[in-house]
Design a protein around this motif. Sequence first.
Motif, PDB file in Angstrom:
ATOM      1  N   SER A  12     120.550  87.393 105.470  1.00 19.07           N
ATOM      2  CA  SER A  12     121.906  87.673 104.865  1.00 19.07           C
ATOM      3  C   SER A  12     121.752  87.682 103.424  1.00 19.07           C
ATOM      4  CB  SER A  12     123.073  86.509 105.241  1.00 19.07           C
ATOM      5  OG  SER A  12     123.256  86.803 106.611  1.00 19.07           O
ATOM      6  N   ALA A  13     120.939  86.669 102.939  1.00 20.32           N
ATOM      7  CA  ALA A  13     120.935  86.299 101.330  1.00 20.32           C
ATOM      8  C   ALA A  13     120.278  87.426 100.923  1.00 20.32           C
ATOM      9  CB  ALA A  13     120.122  85.166 101.293  1.00 20.32           C
ATOM     10  N   TRP A  14     119.185  88.122 101.409  1.00 18.36           N
ATOM     11  CA  TRP A  14     118.295  89.262 101.148  1.00 18.36           C
ATOM     12  C   TRP A  14     119.379  90.363 100.930  1.00 18.36           C
ATOM     13  CZ3 TRP A  14     117.198  93.923 103.493  1.00 18.36           C
ATOM     14  CH2 TRP A  14     116.480  94.690 102.757  1.00 18.36           C
ATOM     15  N   ARG A  15     119.957  90.800 101.829  1.00 19.53           N
ATOM     16  CA  ARG A  15     121.197  91.872 102.073  1.00 19.53           C
ATOM     17  C   ARG A  15     122.031  91.868 100.817  1.00 19.53           C
ATOM     18  NH1 ARG A  15     119.957  94.964 105.737  1.00 19.53           N
ATOM     19  NH2 ARG A  15     119.315  94.402 107.743  1.00 19.53           N
ATOM     20  N   GLU A  16     122.516  90.583 100.258  1.00 20.20           N
ATOM     21  CA  GLU A  16     123.254  90.512  99.088  1.00 20.20           C
ATOM     22  C   GLU A  16     122.833  91.322  97.838  1.00 20.20           C
ATOM     23  OE1 GLU A  16     126.535  89.625  99.168  1.00 20.20           O
ATOM     24  OE2 GLU A  16     126.425  89.215 101.305  1.00 20.20           O
ATOM     25  N   THR A  17     121.554  91.350  97.853  1.00 20.41           N
ATOM     26  CA  THR A  17     120.662  91.862  96.723  1.00 20.41           C
ATOM     27  C   THR A  17     119.949  93.141  96.759  1.00 20.41           C
ATOM     28  OG1 THR A  17     118.733  90.252  96.823  1.00 20.41           O
ATOM     29  CG2 THR A  17     120.878  89.474  95.478  1.00 20.41           C
ATOM     30  N   CYS A  18     119.944  93.481  97.967  1.00 28.24           N
ATOM     31  CA  CYS A  18     118.949  94.581  98.285  1.00 28.24           C
ATOM     32  C   CYS A  18     119.402  96.016  97.820  1.00 28.24           C
ATOM     33  CB  CYS A  18     118.672  94.747  99.870  1.00 28.24           C
ATOM     34  SG  CYS A  18     120.022  95.257 100.901  1.00 28.24           S
ATOM     35  N   VAL A  19     118.394  96.962  97.615  1.00 28.34           N
ATOM     36  CA  VAL A  19     119.065  98.130  96.895  1.00 28.34           C
ATOM     37  C   VAL A  19     119.286  99.154  98.260  1.00 28.34           C
ATOM     38  CG1 VAL A  19     117.988 100.246  95.865  1.00 28.34           C
ATOM     39  CG2 VAL A  19     117.279  98.070  95.205  1.00 28.34           C
ATOM     40  N   PRO A  20     120.420  99.656  98.214  1.00 30.46           N
ATOM     41  CA  PRO A  20     120.789 100.446  99.228  1.00 30.46           C
ATOM     42  C   PRO A  20     119.734 101.512  99.633  1.00 30.46           C
ATOM     43  CG  PRO A  20     122.624 100.364  97.739  1.00 30.46           C
ATOM     44  CD  PRO A  20     121.334  99.623  96.933  1.00 30.46           C
ATOM     45  N   VAL A  21     119.666 102.042 100.965  1.00 31.41           N
ATOM     46  CA  VAL A  21     118.978 103.079 101.373  1.00 31.41           C
ATOM     47  C   VAL A  21     119.412 104.286 100.804  1.00 31.41           C
ATOM     48  CG1 VAL A  21     118.176 101.928 103.452  1.00 31.41           C
ATOM     49  CG2 VAL A  21     120.048 103.467 103.713  1.00 31.41           C
ATOM     50  N   PRO A  22     118.605 105.411 100.680  1.00 34.79           N
ATOM     51  CA  PRO A  22     118.943 106.592 100.140  1.00 34.79           C
ATOM     52  C   PRO A  22     120.106 107.207 101.073  1.00 34.79           C
ATOM     53  CG  PRO A  22     116.765 106.525 100.041  1.00 34.79           C
ATOM     54  CD  PRO A  22     117.011 105.405 100.717  1.00 34.79           C
ATOM     55  N   ALA A  23     120.977 107.848 100.345  1.00 38.27           N
ATOM     56  CA  ALA A  23     121.981 108.750 101.200  1.00 38.27           C
ATOM     57  C   ALA A  23     121.448 109.730 101.910  1.00 38.27           C
ATOM     58  CB  ALA A  23     123.268 109.110 100.416  1.00 38.27           C
ATOM     59  N   SER A  24     120.187 110.207 101.447  1.00 42.35           N
ATOM     60  CA  SER A  24     119.479 111.292 102.157  1.00 42.35           C
ATOM     61  C   SER A  24     118.705 110.916 103.206  1.00 42.35           C
ATOM     62  CB  SER A  24     118.803 112.089 101.163  1.00 42.35           C
ATOM     63  OG  SER A  24     117.904 111.059 100.530  1.00 42.35           O
ATOM     64  N   ARG A  25     118.739 109.671 103.704  1.00 43.89           N
ATOM     65  CA  ARG A  25     117.797 109.152 104.702  1.00 43.89           C
ATOM     66  C   ARG A  25     118.246 110.120 105.937  1.00 43.89           C
ATOM     67  NH1 ARG A  25     116.043 103.952 106.810  1.00 43.89           N
ATOM     68  NH2 ARG A  25     116.778 103.400 109.213  1.00 43.89           N
ATOM     69  N   LYS A  26     117.255 110.416 106.580  1.00 43.07           N
ATOM     70  CA  LYS A  26     117.464 111.115 107.976  1.00 43.07           C
ATOM     71  C   LYS A  26     116.394 110.312 109.043  1.00 43.07           C
ATOM     72  CE  LYS A  26     118.623 115.716 106.032  1.00 43.07           C
ATOM     73  NZ  LYS A  26     119.977 115.052 105.444  1.00 43.07           N
ATOM     74  N   LEU A  27     116.918 110.430 110.232  1.00 39.03           N
ATOM     75  CA  LEU A  27     116.053 109.931 111.382  1.00 39.03           C
ATOM     76  C   LEU A  27     115.300 110.922 111.929  1.00 39.03           C
ATOM     77  CD1 LEU A  27     118.594 106.989 112.783  1.00 39.03           C
ATOM     78  CD2 LEU A  27     116.858 106.858 110.969  1.00 39.03           C
ATOM     79  N   HIS A  28     114.181 110.366 112.650  1.00 39.15           N
ATOM     80  CA  HIS A  28     113.472 111.349 113.475  1.00 39.15           C
ATOM     81  C   HIS A  28     112.612 110.413 114.717  1.00 39.15           C
ATOM     82  CE1 HIS A  28     113.395 114.168 109.666  1.00 39.15           C
ATOM     83  NE2 HIS A  28     113.177 112.782 109.294  1.00 39.15           N
ATOM     84  N   ARG A  29     112.537 111.093 115.716  1.00 40.54           N
ATOM     85  CA  ARG A  29     111.968 110.660 116.820  1.00 40.54           C
ATOM     86  C   ARG A  29     112.422 109.332 117.176  1.00 40.54           C
ATOM     87  NH1 ARG A  29     105.739 112.740 116.791  1.00 40.54           N
ATOM     88  NH2 ARG A  29     105.345 110.310 116.650  1.00 40.54           N
TER      89      ARG A  29
END
Length: 128
Positions: free
Chosen positions: A57-74
């Motif tokens: 939870s503490a790490w999530r408060e300061t982490c950089v968001p994932v790119p909006a272009s993120r795409k999942l595969h397999r």
Amino acid sequence: MELNRPEVVAEVSAAFDAYERALVDHDVAAMNAFFWHAPQTVRYGIAEIQHGGEAISAWRETCVPVPASRKLHRTVVTTFGTDFATVSTEFTSDETPLRGRQMQTWARLGPTQGWKVVAAHVSLIAMP
């Protein structure tokens, strides 16, 4: 033990999809709600390690968001009985030429908590 009961696969898939939406939307509260908030929870990230729900939870408060272009595969959802599952997926984005890999262990923690991620690992590798 029964593998991949359709109704359990559907439940875990729905939980995983909702987590993925929260991740891309950078909804910190929702992301935290999907993880088991216990000392035994482990998350190995791309460049960091968290042991325990508080550390995650503490790490999530300061982490950089994932790119909006993120795409999942397999993406592969495997369920074991009615209360345990793994979800493995690969991901790409416009931010890096590297291929991401993500594995999560999910457990149903009772009727009030539902499905939670109890362990996770994220990594990036170069593709040939």
